[in-house]
Design a protein around this motif. Sequence first.
Motif, PDB file in Angstrom:
ATOM      1  N   LEU A 127     -47.171 -29.508 -71.961  1.00  0.00           N
ATOM      2  CA  LEU A 127     -47.800 -29.548 -70.648  1.00  0.00           C
ATOM      3  C   LEU A 127     -46.813 -29.933 -69.544  1.00  0.00           C
ATOM      4  N   ARG A 128     -45.850 -30.754 -69.865  1.00  0.00           N
ATOM      5  CA  ARG A 128     -44.909 -31.215 -68.838  1.00  0.00           C
ATOM      6  C   ARG A 128     -44.160 -30.035 -68.233  1.00  0.00           C
ATOM      7  N   ASP A 129     -44.211 -29.961 -66.913  1.00  0.00           N
ATOM      8  CA  ASP A 129     -43.510 -28.939 -66.116  1.00  0.00           C
ATOM      9  C   ASP A 129     -44.076 -27.529 -66.315  1.00  0.00           C
ATOM     10  N   ALA A 130     -45.253 -27.420 -66.906  1.00  0.00           N
ATOM     11  CA  ALA A 130     -45.848 -26.104 -67.151  1.00  0.00           C
ATOM     12  C   ALA A 130     -46.617 -25.585 -65.935  1.00  0.00           C
ATOM     13  N   HIS A 131     -46.775 -24.278 -65.884  1.00  0.00           N
ATOM     14  CA  HIS A 131     -47.700 -23.630 -64.951  1.00  0.00           C
ATOM     15  C   HIS A 131     -49.033 -23.484 -65.675  1.00  0.00           C
ATOM     16  N   VAL A 132     -50.117 -23.997 -65.064  1.00  0.00           N
ATOM     17  CA  VAL A 132     -51.436 -23.897 -65.670  1.00  0.00           C
ATOM     18  C   VAL A 132     -52.338 -23.031 -64.797  1.00  0.00           C
TER      19      VAL A 132
END
Length: 199
Positions: free
Chosen positions: A64-69
Amino acid sequence: MRRRKPGQSPPRAAEAKAVRIIAGRLRGRRLEAPTGDATRPTSDRARQALFDMLMHAPWAEGRLRDAHVLDVFAGTGALGLEALSRGAARATFMENNRPALAVLRVNIAACKAEDLCRVIAADVRKPPRGTPARFVFLDPPYGQALVPTAVASLTAAGWIAPDALIIAEIGAEDALPTEAPLLADRNFGAGRICIWTLS
């Protein structure tokens, strides 16, 4: 954001307003919810259990860290904003209900997250071209089998990365939204959260 099923009792006023960010840098931030009974946020309990999995399960830990959601059928934006609070880099929200869109923009502003968010007023069945997301949240109306259609249209429009985790909330009695092996399958009252990957 899930829509009320036909014949299902509307949420109590207190329940409808009890939306908050569970953890992370925005922890405790209260979110507005649309008035009326057309939409209702995923419960805090279900969101906490979901993000516990996304933060700690072997198949998701660290992703999840630094991800595009991508938060589809976004409603209040609670799922996408929770992801930002826990380290996601940016979030795109897709919603076509006008009252929900207005509340969504208010919530993003209240979280001071405008620079990290994009709001798209669109029907998920006909989305614009997009940027691949590694986490795709889908919380459509129950009982309408919208998840497979949404996944197909979003994939065709370039919104889903090849290794993306797809997280769908469906009705507890709905058919499974995919034939892919599930990484998680949890029931929460009238709802059910399923997680899988296209790859």
